[in-house]
Structure formats: structure tokens, C-alpha cells
Design an enzyme around this catalytic site. Structure first.
Site, PDB file in Angstrom:
ATOM      1  N   ARG A   1     -17.275   0.578  -0.963  1.00  0.00           N
ATOM      2  CA  ARG A   1     -16.281  -0.004  -0.077  1.00  0.00           C
ATOM      3  C   ARG A   1     -16.729  -1.422   0.226  1.00  0.00           C
ATOM      4  NH1 ARG A   1     -12.393   2.781   2.645  1.00  0.00           N
ATOM      5  NH2 ARG A   1     -13.366   4.802   2.318  1.00  0.00           N
TER       6      ARG A   1
ATOM      7  N   PHE B   1      -2.171  -0.443 -10.420  1.00  0.00           N
ATOM      8  CA  PHE B   1      -2.758  -1.593  -9.720  1.00  0.00           C
ATOM      9  C   PHE B   1      -4.055  -2.133 -10.298  1.00  0.00           C
ATOM     10  CE2 PHE B   1      -3.754   2.173  -6.931  1.00  0.00           C
ATOM     11  CZ  PHE B   1      -5.131   2.213  -7.130  1.00  0.00           C
TER      12      PHE B   1
ATOM     13  N   LYS C   1       0.859  -1.197   0.000  1.00  0.00           N
ATOM     14  CA  LYS C   1       0.000   0.000   0.000  1.00  0.00           C
ATOM     15  C   LYS C   1       0.891   1.242   0.000  1.00  0.00           C
ATOM     16  CE  LYS C   1      -4.172   1.900   2.171  1.00  0.00           C
ATOM     17  NZ  LYS C   1      -3.915   3.308   2.013  1.00  0.00           N
TER      18      LYS C   1
HETATM   19  P1  ATP Z   1      -6.562   5.616   3.383  1.00  0.00           P
HETATM   20  O1  ATP Z   1      -6.872   6.823   4.202  1.00  0.00           O
HETATM   21  O2  ATP Z   1      -6.352   4.385   4.160  1.00  0.00           O
HETATM   22  O3  ATP Z   1      -5.614   5.811   2.272  1.00  0.00           O
HETATM   23  P2  ATP Z   1      -8.706   6.043   1.789  1.00  0.00           P
HETATM   24  O4  ATP Z   1      -9.977   6.317   2.491  1.00  0.00           O
HETATM   25  O5  ATP Z   1      -7.971   7.127   1.153  1.00  0.00           O
HETATM   26  O6  ATP Z   1      -7.855   5.241   2.778  1.00  0.00           O
HETATM   27  P3  ATP Z   1      -9.167   3.483   0.862  1.00  0.00           P
HETATM   28  O7  ATP Z   1      -9.997   3.119  -0.271  1.00  0.00           O
HETATM   29  O8  ATP Z   1      -9.675   3.150   2.187  1.00  0.00           O
HETATM   30  O9  ATP Z   1      -8.918   4.990   0.680  1.00  0.00           O
HETATM   31  O10 ATP Z   1      -7.713   2.850   0.737  1.00  0.00           O
HETATM   32  C1  ATP Z   1      -7.286   2.570  -0.504  1.00  0.00           C
HETATM   33  C2  ATP Z   1      -6.338   3.643  -0.992  1.00  0.00           C
HETATM   34  O11 ATP Z   1      -5.004   3.177  -0.922  1.00  0.00           O
HETATM   35  C3  ATP Z   1      -6.584   3.864  -2.447  1.00  0.00           C
HETATM   36  O12 ATP Z   1      -7.492   4.900  -2.600  1.00  0.00           O
HETATM   37  C4  ATP Z   1      -5.231   4.194  -3.025  1.00  0.00           C
HETATM   38  O13 ATP Z   1      -5.083   5.591  -3.030  1.00  0.00           O
HETATM   39  C5  ATP Z   1      -4.243   3.665  -2.021  1.00  0.00           C
HETATM   40  N1  ATP Z   1      -3.379   2.560  -2.524  1.00  0.00           N
HETATM   41  C6  ATP Z   1      -2.062   2.445  -2.287  1.00  0.00           C
HETATM   42  N2  ATP Z   1      -1.552   1.328  -2.793  1.00  0.00           N
HETATM   43  C7  ATP Z   1      -2.559   0.685  -3.394  1.00  0.00           C
HETATM   44  C8  ATP Z   1      -2.660  -0.567  -4.081  1.00  0.00           C
HETATM   45  N3  ATP Z   1      -1.627  -1.368  -4.261  1.00  0.00           N
HETATM   46  N4  ATP Z   1      -3.878  -0.924  -4.548  1.00  0.00           N
HETATM   47  C9  ATP Z   1      -4.945  -0.129  -4.363  1.00  0.00           C
HETATM   48  N5  ATP Z   1      -4.905   1.053  -3.712  1.00  0.00           N
HETATM   49  C10 ATP Z   1      -3.733   1.460  -3.224  1.00  0.00           C
END
Ligand code: ATP
Length: 614
Positions: A448, A373, A283
Site C-alpha cells: 500500500r 485499469f 473507483k
Molecule cells: P476498499 O475497501 O476501499 O475497496 P480495499 O482495501 O479493498 O479498499 P484498496 O486497495 O484500498 O482496496 O482500494 C483499491 C480497490 O479499489 C482495488 O482493490 C480495486 O478493487 C478497487 N478499484 C475500483 N476502481 C479502481 C480503479 N479505477 N483503479 C484501481 N482500483 C480500483
């Protein structure tokens, strides 16, 4: 349609507070709209002139709008400004001044939507010397022909805040209402819905059927909106072809798709139990970018679906060089990465790339690497329904040699230990953690779901994840903070069901002095005289603000609260954050992309569950 009809609808909407009443009023308005004007009417309801991704903002400063009002009403700018200071809303000032207007225009005529739109587009697009004066003239020209109610909204549009509390979900509700009669005649749709009816009694069954049909249509509309973020365009297709119009809406390069989002689980063990064999990816902490390639044209959208193509020239170049497909839509996380030392830079370095000036210089100094990704579309075909494993394979084959675009690091496993050690490796490299992905899942736009599960570096003794809250208002500073004009924030989370923002925490820590005065500056621009329609809060800050900015917050735990409204149900208390601390502003999120009440509820339950098992 005359602009007056629209302004009168807006006025009625402004005076109701229930979402149902708002939906009915909007549905009536859209029923009256012709197919060739409905898109523009929808944009105006959103307080815009085009879908957000087209980047056309009317944007006039308060002072220029004041001049426009003065010019058309015959009052002086000082008069307008004095009244504005008293009322805090230039729309109301305009309404009042135009009801006792001093000079009547000789040629005032009924304003059409077309004319209003034409002038507003001009205001949005003129630039260069003399453009401010021209903008004032264009606004005054409209105001000259306006009734007091029209003036109220003509003034609020360029200020970027209609103050109506219409969210996209309510607009979609009203589309569904207008389509339900047609849906009732659609045999296949009715049959599908009838199967799920629970009521036995005939008279109740009919009402249930009606409700379920409307919900089904609403679901269909949202599923299209998720892959085609243009509500105006969507409304036009519906007005032209009814339900059949929905079939015509397809994923299209150049029109952003709502991103899929990750669920949370607290341990690698639970992830493996949930997904079985899965892909586990690093991530990365950078910008989530959606890349649209349409032959030679490359468009880059941010997480909040803004067009950010100009900010990332090295990525645009790399797409042309490295991406073999003729057209494609794919996603990745972009961050500053030093290939030689294999060092991922922290977000504070990457964020410097989000700027409008010195772009080329910064691109040389801090070049981005895009870790791709997911692949959603290639060579004219949507791939959203393909299993993730296949999409990733195709993505890998599509990326040619080069340094800027690479695939994310990933393993495939069904062993907890392997997930754990991949997690530890990622964290050691300075990454945020991992995202596990269901190998068989399609791309689920805008939701989600457990197709993606994130596991982040744990914040010891704190929540397993940060919360993204929306600023709802602020408190004047006391003591030392008086000088900043801001002592704390009232923040909340998004209730998707009700399309409202509900209070969750008062935040006064985590802000540096610089942050306090920046926040004060930012929030002063969006102050509201009364509680905005989409906010649900029993706590009253010194100043309400339009729900617009999202901040990332850390806290010790989620507790039950009699004060806050997030998650509050009849006979039950709401939720609150214990010891909340601000981390940063999430510029990449819109208010509706903040953490939801549903997520807070899940985090609350999980927190208990973890506690019990220890
Ligand atoms: P967070 O605050 O944890 O980043 P968020 O609310 O912004 O979460 P989430 O959908 O919960 O978003 O977490 C996924 C986020 O992680 C994606 O929006 C993307 O920006 C990021 N990300 C980083 N690496 C990856 C990956 N390998 N695959 C998908 N998403 C990734």
C-alpha cells in the site's frame, strides 16, 4: 523425508510462541529437506497441498475424519465423537487414541512425505459416488502406519487447520535465515548493505551487518513472492540454486501477483499536493479481477488470488475476442453495468455473480463489464517497471472493440478543482469515489503505497473510510440474542511486522438476525479450544476462532484504548473503534489482507490532523 520428522517439527512449533523460535525450527526443517520434496513440505506447513491459487483443498468434514480415526484405531465412531465434544480438536483426539491403540496394523511401515502426499491428493481430488468412503479409507490407511504425533497432524490437515500459527511471513523469514551464510559471501550484496551500516564500533558492526544481510535477503525473497504467489515453488528454486534461484523467478501468466493497494488522503487538495499532475480514475465497486491470458488459455484470479475463471464465462470469452496480445496479465474491476442507461449497479447486485451454480443463467441476466485499469505483462515481457502512464497507454491499445472490456474512466490533471469535480461526477453516477494514480510509478506488487490514493464518498461524521477487521472470536448471545448463539464479535487488525492479529473492536451492532445466525454457523466450524498462536488479545471472547474471516466495519472514530492490543507499545495504549458497526463480510479478502495496524495508526493521526485544521 519421513513424515515423522515433519510431524515432530510441527509439534515443536506448536509449543513455542515466539516468531523467532518458530523461524529457527522451520529453518532447520527446510535445511533437512531435499530439493525435490521441499515444495511439498512448504505446502504442508501452509496446511495445503498446493499453492492456494491451484484450488486443491483436502477438505474432509469432521464426521468423515472421525470415521477414519475409528477405522484405524479400533475405537467406535461414538467414542471418537464423545472425546471430540470434550476436547474440541480431533487432532488431539487422534493423538490420544493412537497412543493407546487397540489394534496394531500388521503391515505398518514408516510413512514418507511422498506417501502422505499421494493419499492426501487423492482425498482432495476423488469425486462421484463412493468417494466419501474412499476418502475415509485413504485417511485410515495413513493413520494405520502413524505414530500418535503423526496422527495428530494427519487428522488436522484434511480438516484444513494445522493450529500452528505459521504465516507466510514466518516461512519467508526461515528461508532468509538459511540463505544468509551464502549471502555473506556475495560481495555485491555485502557491499550494498555495508554502506548503510550505522554502528561505529567494530564488534557491534559485525552483528549489525549480519542482521542487515538477513533483512536484505528477506526483502529479495518477498519481492519475488509478490510477483509469484507460490512459496513452495520458490523454496524449490532456492534449494536448487541458492540465491541465484531468486533470479529465475519471474512474473508468469497463470501464477497470481499480489495486488497493489491504495493509500488514503482525506481531500482532493492533499492528493494534488502529494502527486502533482496525476491520473484520476473512477473507483468502481465490484470485483477486482486479475486476468491472465496465455495464448488461448484464460485464467481469472480474485483479489485473494483464488482461481475464479469458471464464475465469469462472459469475461473469459471477451478476453479471447477483445485482447489483442498473445499473452498478457492485466487488472480491472468487474461490475454489472447497463450500457443503455449508463447505470452502474450497486455491489449487492454484482455480488450475486459470485456463485458456483447457475452461472450461465446469471451471466445472461446480469452480465459484467470489466473496467480495466492496469497492465502488468504483455507479449512475454514484464511491464511492472514501466511508468503508469505508459502502461495505461499500452493497455488502451491492447483492448479491441467489444462491450465487455473497457478502460476505466480517467482524466489527467494537476488542479484540485478538476479532481473535485471528477470526484463529484463519479459519486453522482453511484460510484464509490476516485483513485488518483502517480503517472510515473511502477506497479508495486503487494504494498500500500502512494502510487495510488483513494478518496471515497465521505461518511458524514464518521471515519473517512471503513475498516476491514478480522474476526478473532465471538461472544455468546445474551437476552434476545441467546437464540442465535452469537451476540457479538471480537475483531482485530493485522500487524504485518509481527505477523499477528491484534484486537481492535468488539462489535455487536449492524448485524441483522439472519447475519447473526449465519455468522454463528460459519464461526462454529472454526472454533478453537484455546487462543490461536497468531492472535494477540487481552480480551477473552467466549470462543476463539481461527483468524479467517474479514468483515467491513464503519465507526465514528479511532480512539486510544487500554483494552485493545492493536498499536499497543510499551507505555502506550492501543487503538479501538468508537461505535463500530458491521457492514458486510468481505469475501474477497484473506485475513492477511485486512486493514493493518500501520493503517489504523495513520488513520488515527489523520483524523486528529483534520480535526485541528477545522
Ligand atoms: P476498499 O475497501 O476501499 O475497496 P480495499 O482495501 O479493498 O479498499 P484498496 O486497495 O484500498 O482496496 O482500494 C483499491 C480497490 O479499489 C482495488 O482493490 C480495486 O478493487 C478497487 N478499484 C475500483 N476502481 C479502481 C480503479 N479505477 N483503479 C484501481 N482500483 C480500483
Amino acid at each position: 523425508m519421513h513424515f515423522k520428522t515433519l510431524a515432530e517439527s510441527f509439534d515443536k512449533i506448536e509449543h513455542v510462541s515466539s516468531r523467532l523460535a518458530m523461524t529457527d525450527l522451520l529453518a532447520d526443517l527446510f535445511k533437512k529437506s531435499k530439493a525435490d520434496e521441499i515444495a511439498r513440505i512448504v505446502y504442508l506447513c501452509q496446511g495445503k497441498l498446493a499453492p492456494a491459487f491451484k484450488d486443491i483443498e483436502v477438505g474432509m468434514g469432521e464426521s468423515y475424519v472421525e470415521e477414519g480415526i475409528a477405522k484405524a484405531s479400533g475405537y467406535s465412531k461414538a467414542d471418537v465423537d464423545k472425546e471430540f465434544k470434550k476436547r474440541g480438536d480431533l487432532g488431539l483426539v487422534a493423538q490420544e487414541f493412537f497412543s493407546k491403540k487397540k489394534q496394531r496394523s500388521l503391515f505398518s511401515s514408516e510413512l514418507s512425505i511422498g506417501k502422505v502426499f499421494k493419499n492426501l491428493i487423492k482425498i482432495a481430488t476423488v469425486s462421484g459416488s463412493g468417494s466419501q468412503q474412499l476418502k475415509i479409507k485413504l485417511l485410515a490407511e495413513l493413520l494405520n502406519s502413524a505414530s500418535p504425533i503423526e496422527a495428530k497432524y494427519l487428522v488436522r490437515i484434511p480438516l484444513g487447520n494445522l493450529r500452528l500459527g505459521i504465516g507466510d511471513p514466518t516461512i519467508m523469514d526461515s528461508f532468509a535465515k538459511n540463505l544468509s551464510e551464502e549471502a555473506r559471501k556475495n560481495k555485491a550484496l555485502v557491499k550494498g548493505v555495508e554502506k548503510k551500516l550505522k554502528e561505529k564500533k567494530e564488534e557491534k558492526r559485525e552483528a549489525e551487518l549480519e542482521k542487515k544481510i538477513r533483512l536484505k535477503v528477506r526483502e529479495l525473497i518477498e519481492s519475488k513472492y509478490n510477483v509469484y504467489s507460490d512459496l513452495g515453488g520458490l523454496a524449490e528454486k532456492l534449494a536448487e540454486k541458492g540465491l541465484k534461484g531468486l533470479e529465475k523467478i519471474e512474473i508468469t501468466p497463470g501464477v497470481p501477483i499480489r495486488p497493489t493497494l491504495a493509500e488514503r488522503l482525506p481531500t482532493a487538495k492533499e492528493i494534488v499536493e502529494k502527486l502533482g499532475r496525476c491520473a484520476v480514475e473512477a473507483k468502481y465497486d465490484g470485483f477486482r479481477l486479475a486476468i491472465h491470458k496465455d495464448k488461448g488459455k484464460v485464467t481469472i484470479f480474485s483479489r485473494r488470488q483464488e482461481n475464479v475463471t469458471d464464475m465469469f464465462p462472459e469475461i473469459t470469452d471477451a478476453v479471447r475476442k477483445q485482447i489483442k496480445a498473445v499473452d498478457a496479465i492485466f487488472e480491472g474491476e468487474a461490475l454489472v453495468f447497463n450500457e443503455e442507461t449508463e447505470e452502474y449497479f450497486p455491489f449487492q447486485v454484482t455480488i450475486q455473480r459470485k456463485r458456483k451454480y447457475d452461472i450461465d443463467k446469471m451471466a445472461k441476466e446480469f452480465p459484467l463489464t470489466l473496467f480495466a485499469f492496469d497492465l502488468l505483462y504483455a507479449n512475454g515481457k514484464s511491464l511492472m517497471n514501466l511508468p503508469f502512464k505508459k502502461r495505461r497507454e499500452r493497455l488502451g491499445k491492447m483492448i479491441g472493440k467489444g462491450k465487455t472490456i473497457e478502460l476505466t474512466e480517467s482524466i489527467e490533471t494537476d488542479k484540485t478543482e478538476e479532481v473535485e469535480s471528477f470526484f463529484n461526477e463519479s459519486v453522482e453516477k453511484g460510484l464509490e469515489g476516485i483513485i488518483a494514480k502517480d503517472l510515473n510509478a511502477g506497479y508495486i506488487a503487494g504494498a500500500r503505497k502512494f502510487a495510488w490514493i483513494k478518496l471515497k464518498r465521505s461518511y458524514k461524521g464518521e471515519l473517512g473510510d471503513t475498516v476491514d477487521t478480522v474476526i478473532l472470536g465471538f461472544f455468546k448471545g445474551k437476552g434476545k440474542r441467546t437464540q442465535f448463539g452469537l451476540g457479538g464479535l471480537l475483531t482485530g487488525v493485522y500487524d504485518e511486522k509481527e505477523d499477528k492479529f491484534k484486537s481492535l473492536a468488539k462489535i455487536g451492532t449492524g448485524m441483522t438476525e439472519e447475519m447473526l445466525s449465519d455468522l454463528h454457523k460459519m464461526l462454529s466450524k472454526i472454533k478453537e479450544g484455546k487462543k490461536p498462536a497468531r492472535i494477540d488479545s487481552e480480551l477473552k471472547p467466549d470462543y476463539w476462532v481461527e483468524p479467517k474471516y474479514v468483515i467491513e466495519v464503519n465507526a465514528d472514530e479511532i480512539t486510544r484504548s487500554p483494552i485493545h492490543t492493536a498499536g499497543k507499545k510499551k507505555g502506550e495504549q492501543g487503538f479501538a473503534l468508537r461505535f463500530p458497526r458491521m457492514i458486510k463480510i468481505r469475501q474477497d479478502k484473506k485475513a492477511e489482507q485486512a486493514t493493518t495496524v500501520k493503517e489504523i495508526e495513520a488513520m488515527f493521526k489523520r483524523q486528529k490532523h483534520v480535526g485541528l485544521s477545522e
